[in-house]
Design an enzyme around this catalytic site. Structure first.
Site, PDB file in Angstrom:
ATOM      1  N   ASP A   1       0.809  -1.225   0.000  1.00  0.00           N
ATOM      2  CA  ASP A   1       0.000   0.000   0.000  1.00  0.00           C
ATOM      3  C   ASP A   1       0.845   1.279   0.000  1.00  0.00           C
ATOM      4  O   ASP A   1       0.324   2.360  -0.273  1.00  0.00           O
ATOM      5  CB  ASP A   1      -0.921   0.037   1.226  1.00  0.00           C
ATOM      6  CG  ASP A   1      -1.953  -1.073   1.206  1.00  0.00           C
ATOM      7  OD1 ASP A   1      -2.277  -1.545   0.097  1.00  0.00           O
ATOM      8  OD2 ASP A   1      -2.434  -1.464   2.278  1.00  0.00           O
TER       9      ASP A   1
ATOM     10  N   MET B   1      -5.814  -3.149  -5.145  1.00  0.00           N
ATOM     11  CA  MET B   1      -5.813  -3.194  -3.675  1.00  0.00           C
ATOM     12  C   MET B   1      -5.537  -1.825  -3.057  1.00  0.00           C
ATOM     13  O   MET B   1      -4.842  -1.001  -3.648  1.00  0.00           O
ATOM     14  CB  MET B   1      -4.806  -4.213  -3.170  1.00  0.00           C
ATOM     15  CG  MET B   1      -5.406  -5.595  -3.036  1.00  0.00           C
ATOM     16  SD  MET B   1      -4.306  -6.717  -2.156  1.00  0.00           S
ATOM     17  CE  MET B   1      -5.473  -8.015  -1.739  1.00  0.00           C
TER      18      MET B   1
END
Ligand code: F6P
Length: 359
Positions: free
Chosen positions: A138, A180
């Site tokens: 991330d 994601m």
């Protein structure tokens, strides 16, 4: 004899083994036979419940290119760390301190993302010698320009968008690639630009569905028979973003689709009449071998973490600042999220290019 414990915690990603190797090889080079590396199994779970294994040099060799983690991992939410595990009557923090002592560790090396770093800081405040490395696809860890795993995931998500391009053009369809990232949009932003997406939706920039639809209609008017959207898992509409936190959470939970991408797809199909499909690469983005960038950064992070141990400079996370590897105090980074600044030059470049953020 130095005894160094090492654990990988939270969601896995590419480069965990490359980082473990970087730490271990540097320590072996420095201490020779006077160092023992102890692998803690399945992240903090192993430290709480006393599961570990002594690693030898062979265990740590040949793992540079290997995906996943040779130590196993688990999610141990930070908010539950101070909560007693009633089933086993275990005070988790006390148990971790006890096992650190039992294992006769001189330092614990922790590889992880946000929650993991918060627990690392807690253990450091409790008096343990801790050094950490920034991991997550991330790229949302405060204090570092880059986390390892991110670039490999960008490569995969970009490849997905590339492949979707060919089928989207053949069929003249709209495609959403769901990338994601529930809280931040770094991965979607980078892969979206690298893959040539027409629309990028990220949590930091709430979207207006009418603006998204208008972008697609405009492309059709200009003779483009397909459109590609890169949408983060946590993309959010302007209406939902305007709600107070509790109501917003509830409204998101009540969305009658498997994920936000499917809702957006239905809205686009209804408004444009154009066939709209969703592709969700999911955990594929975290799998496989680290790319060359990650192998390099993991090795540099690993070497830097080992040097912190050698210099007894504990309570820090190694980080990338510009081109330099630095060490930042865990107390400075714990609990902070690095999201995409809406005025970031990367966002601006995408806008200048004509990519829509659905604003
Ligand atoms: O934090 C890494 C990450 O892959 C996020 O991008 C994603 O939203 C989440 O983990 C998925 O979590 P899990 O592996 O527990 O399903």
């Amino acid at each position: 004899m130095k005894r160094i414990g090492i654990l990988t915690s939270g969601g896995d990603c590419q480069g965990l083994n490359a980082s473990i190797r970087g730490v271990a090889k540097t320590l072996y080079n420095y201490y020779g036979a006077d160092v023992q590396i102890i692998g803690i199994i399945d992240g903090y779970r192993g430290l709480i419940y006393g599961e570990s294994k002594e690693l030898n040099r062979e265990d740590l060799s040949g793992i540079l290119t290997m995906g996943g983690t040779i130590l196993g991992t688990s999610r141990q939410p930070f908010k539950l760390m101070r909560v007693i595990d009633d089933e086993n009557s275990v005070d988790k923090v006390a148990a971790m301190k006890e096992n650190y002592k039992k294992l006769k560790l001189d330092c614990l090396v922790v590889l992880g993302g946000n929650g993991t770093q918060k627990t690392a800081n807690l253990l450091s405040e409790e008096g343990l010698n801790v050094v950490s490395l920034p991991k997550t696809i991330d790229n949302d860890l405060w204090g570092t320009d880059m986390t390892f795993g991110f670039q490999s995931a960008v490569d995969i998500a970009t490849q997905v968008i590339d492949c979707i391009h060919t089928t989207a053009t053949s069929h003249g369809r709209v495609f959403i690639v769901e990338v994601m990232g529930h809280k931040v949009g770094w991965l979607t932003l980078y892969a979206g630009i690298a893959g040539g997406a027409d629309v990028i939706l990220i949590p930091e920039i709430p979207y207006d569905i009418n603006s998204v639809i208008e972008t697609i209609k405009k492309r059709t008017r200009e003779g483009k028979n397909f459109s590609i959207l890169a949408v983060a898992e946590g993309a959010i509409s302007k209406e939902l973003a305007a709600l107070p936190k509790k109501k917003r959470k509830q409204a998101i939970a009540e969305i009658a689709y498997p994920s936000i991408s499917y809702k957006i797809a239905a809205e686009i199909e209804q408004a444009t009449g154009q066939e709209t499909r969703v592709t969700v690469p999911g955990h594929f983005q975290r799998g496989g071998s680290p790319d060359a960038y990650d192998r390099l950064i993991c090795t540099r992070f690993g070497v830097a973490a080992a040097n912190l141990i050698i210099n007894k400079d504990y309570g820090k996370m190694v980080a990338l600042k510009g081109q330099e590897i630095v060490a930042v105090p865990l107390s400075e980074i714990a609990g902070k999220l690095k999201d995409v600044p809406v005025d970031s030059p990367v966002v601006q470049a995408a806008k200048d290019l004509g990519i829509s953020f659905g604003e």
